[in-house]
Structure formats: structure tokens, C-alpha cells
Design an enzyme around this catalytic site. Structure first.
Site, PDB file in Angstrom:
ATOM      1  CG  HIS A 170     -44.182 -38.387  83.073  1.00 32.72           C
ATOM      2  ND1 HIS A 170     -44.829 -39.418  83.691  1.00 32.72           N
ATOM      3  CD2 HIS A 170     -43.768 -38.871  81.874  1.00 32.72           C
ATOM      4  CE1 HIS A 170     -44.800 -40.484  82.904  1.00 32.72           C
ATOM      5  NE2 HIS A 170     -44.161 -40.176  81.803  1.00 32.72           N
ATOM      6  CD  GLU A 273     -47.366 -38.587  81.213  1.00 32.77           C
ATOM      7  OE1 GLU A 273     -46.548 -38.062  80.446  1.00 32.77           O
ATOM      8  OE2 GLU A 273     -47.710 -39.778  81.115  1.00 32.77           O
TER       9      GLU A 273
HETATM   10  O1  LIG Z   1     -40.112 -44.837  80.193  1.00 35.38           O
HETATM   11  P1  LIG Z   1     -40.246 -43.334  80.059  1.00 35.38           P
HETATM   12  O2  LIG Z   1     -39.299 -42.713  79.095  1.00 35.38           O
HETATM   13  O3  LIG Z   1     -40.207 -42.659  81.413  1.00 35.38           O
HETATM   14  O4  LIG Z   1     -41.686 -43.058  79.468  1.00 35.38           O
HETATM   15  C1  LIG Z   1     -42.807 -43.550  80.096  1.00 35.38           C
HETATM   16  C2  LIG Z   1     -44.079 -43.201  79.320  1.00 35.38           C
HETATM   17  O5  LIG Z   1     -44.258 -41.818  79.356  1.00 35.38           O
HETATM   18  C3  LIG Z   1     -45.510 -41.390  78.818  1.00 35.38           C
HETATM   19  O6  LIG Z   1     -45.559 -40.021  78.921  1.00 35.38           O
HETATM   20  C4  LIG Z   1     -45.619 -41.785  77.380  1.00 35.38           C
HETATM   21  O7  LIG Z   1     -46.867 -41.345  76.877  1.00 35.38           O
HETATM   22  C5  LIG Z   1     -45.440 -43.276  77.254  1.00 35.38           C
HETATM   23  O8  LIG Z   1     -45.487 -43.658  75.890  1.00 35.38           O
HETATM   24  C6  LIG Z   1     -44.125 -43.699  77.884  1.00 35.38           C
HETATM   25  O9  LIG Z   1     -43.989 -45.105  77.852  1.00 35.38           O
END
Ligand SMILES: O=P(O)(O)OC[C@H]1O[C@@H](O)[C@H](O)[C@@H](O)[C@@H]1O
Length: 301
Positions: A170, A273
Site C-alpha cells: 500500500h 497499491e
Molecule cells: O485508513 P486505512 O485503513 O489505512 O485505509 C486507507 C485507504 O486504503 C485504500 O487502500 C482504500 O482503497 C481506501 O478506501 C482506504 O481509505
């Protein structure tokens, strides 16, 4: 003047043990928790990987920014294919992006070879069982810094039944201004528009950003690139073992609801990601393994 030899240093940021690596003019910072890359920069150019100014370094909590590992499922578990959900005994209560990003990994070793440094981290679900996920699997992340940054995330099924996973690296990229950058390589790809009822659509041309973006791109090519005219550079992402990618920017309203995220930080970041999700999930027979690889570099425009 000869280049300095590579160096590796252990530091502590609040509650987290981290490793700072220098190779040539490249610098890297990795937290042992989640084997999460926090920082990557080449020379005096702007960082390639973005880290929130409001990042908090606390046990049990993923740091906002860097490159969290999402595993053994990506996003909300109930949005995953039935076979991924079936690995879990209570999908409705499962945390987004799986559990390992907020857990301690084991440092297997630090290798210095041929002017490169490789950090190897592992997570073994036999030693650290994941709640409601009763499977034996080993996850290893090799992080190699040379003139580029190379990640290899290897999943191995140590159980006696097939294992089905979704996952992602990510990665948060630093950009001069999200409104000016374009992502190349997605032209013609199918994507799932998660903000419009998860409809399937098709990308036309390069991707620019004019509002909240949260899309799952499918059949992605091995190379994607971020063209950033403000910083006069192109960031190159070369992937292997992945045919899907999530493109995410929260924009103005969602930014206000995110943890460890300044109200205007959406302007300076973009997540691409590198993933195995949707119709690109990974099925591992007993004993089988899969590698998801990503190499990052940049070049002037
Ligand atoms: O706040 P987190 O759990 O790290 O997620 C962040 C984002 O991660 C992304 O991968 C998602 O597609 C989003 O919808 C999400 O808001």
C-alpha cells in the site's frame, strides 16, 4: 570523491524500532512493526515515498504513509471474493487491510552485498496466530536498496489445505500537487469504481485527479508511472506477480476523517497499491508460495 560505504543503523521512533539504511545517495527507513517502509529518498530530490507529518509511531497501529503491507486480505474483507472471506471465521468483524501491518515482524537478517543492503523480515502465523484466521502461513518481505528500491513479498502456505489471499503493498507516493500529476500505464484497463456502487468501467488515457479517487484497476501492466511536472520527475513502478492495483487519494472530505493525516495532506500524496485483489487473488496449494514484487525508481522529466 568515492561514495560512502552502505550503512545500517537501528533507531527508535517513539514506540517503534526502525532501521535506517543508506546506500550511495539513497536513504531508506523501515519500521520493524509491519515491516513497514516509512521513508525512501534519492539524493536531494523530494522523497519518493510519502510519510504523514502527523504520523504516530505506536505499537499496534499502522503508521500513516510509507508502504504498509496489507495481508492476508486487502480492504474490507466482506468486499473480497467468497474464497478469501471463507478463510476467516467472522468476516464482518475483520479489520480493514488484514492484521499484519500493526504487528511485530521478525528481522531475519541484514545482508550487505555488492553495494546493496537487503533487510529480510518475516511473519509466521503459526507463531503469531491471527484472530479468526486459523491457517499456517509464512510471509516474508525482502527490502533491497541499491540504486533503486526493490520489494519482494513472499507468501507460503504451510498448511494442508489451499490458502486464498488478497494483498497489497500500500505505497504512499509523494507528489508536488495531486491536481497536476498523471498516472500512465492504465489506458484501456478495466477498473472497479468503488465510489459508484463498485461498477466496472474502462480507463481512457492517462489518469488525472479531480476529486476523491478509490479504484481497483485490473489487468494492469508490469510498469506504471507517475508523471509529476511540479517536481520535474517521473516515478517508475515495476511490478511482478501482480495484475491489479488500487489508486487512492482521499481528497478534501475523506481527509478530515483519516487518522494521522493533516487536513491538506491529500494534495501531497497518491497511493498506488501494487496488489493481488478482486479477480487477481492468490490461491496457494499446500507448500506453494507466491511472490509479489515491486521496484521503484525515478528519473527527471
Ligand atoms: O485508513 P486505512 O485503513 O489505512 O485505509 C486507507 C485507504 O486504503 C485504500 O487502500 C482504500 O482503497 C481506501 O478506501 C482506504 O481509505
Amino acid at each position: 570523491m568515492s561514495a560512502l560505504p552502505p550503512s545500517v543503523e537501528r533507531i527508535e521512533l517513539d514506540e517503534l524500532v526502525c532501521w535506517r539504511v543508506q546506500v550511495g545517495d539513497g536513504t531508506l527507513l523501515v519500521a520493524q512493526q509491519g515491516a513497514q517502509i516509512l521513508h525512501y529518498q534519492q539524493g536531494t530530490q523530494a522523497p519518493i515515498i510519502w510519510l504523514s507529518e502527523q504520523a504516530r509511531y505506536q505499537r499496534g497501529q499502522s503508521v500513516r504513509g510509507g508502504a504498509p503491507v496489507c495481508w492476508p486480505w486487502f480492504g474490507g474483507l466482506t468486499r473480497n471474493p467468497a474464497a478469501v472471506q471463507a478463510m476467516h471465521s467472522n468476516p464482518a468483524s475483520a479489520p480493514a487491510h488484514g492484521n499484519v501491518r500493526g504487528l511485530d515482524w521478525q528481522l531475519l537478517g541484514i545482508d550487505q552485498h555488492d553495494g546493496a543492503v537487503t533487510l529480510q523480515f518475516a511473519f509466521d502465523s503459526r507463531k503469531h496466530p491471527l484472530p479468526d484466521w486459523p491457517h499456517a502461513a509464512e510471509l516474508q518481505l525482502d527490502i533491497r536498496l541499491d540504486q533503486q528500491l526493490h520489494l519482494e513479498l513472499r507468501s507460503r502456505n504451510l498448511g494442508t489445505q489451499p490458502l486464498v489471499l488478497s494483498q497489497a503493498l500500500h505505497t504512499y507516493f509523494a507528489v508536488s500537487d495531486i491536481r497536476d500529476v498523471r498516472v500512465h500505464g492504465l489506458d484501456g484497463c478495466r477498473y472497479i469504481e468503488t465510489l459508484e456502487d463498485w461498477q466496472e468501467r474502462q480507463q481512457q488515457g492517462a489518469l488525472g485527479f479531480t476529486g476523491e479517487t478509490d479504484r481497483i484497476y485490473l489487468d494492469t501492466p508490469t510498469r506504471l508511472s507517475i508523471v509529476d511536472p511540479g517536481w520535474q520527475r517521473r516515478i517508475l513502478l515495476d511490478a511482478r506477480g501482480s495484475r491489479s492495483a488500487v489508486l487512492w487519494n482521499p481528497w478534501i472530505d475523506k481527509a478530515k476523517r483519516l487518522s494521522q493525516f493533516a487536513e491538506d495532506a491529500w494534495q501531497r500524496m497518491l497511493c498506488i497499491e501494487t496488489a493481488n485483489i478482486w479477480d487477481d487473488c492468490v490461491t496457494l496449494a499446500p507448500g506453494a508460495s507466491h511472490s509479489l514484487c515491486l521496484s521503484l525508481s525515478s528519473e527527471p522529466l
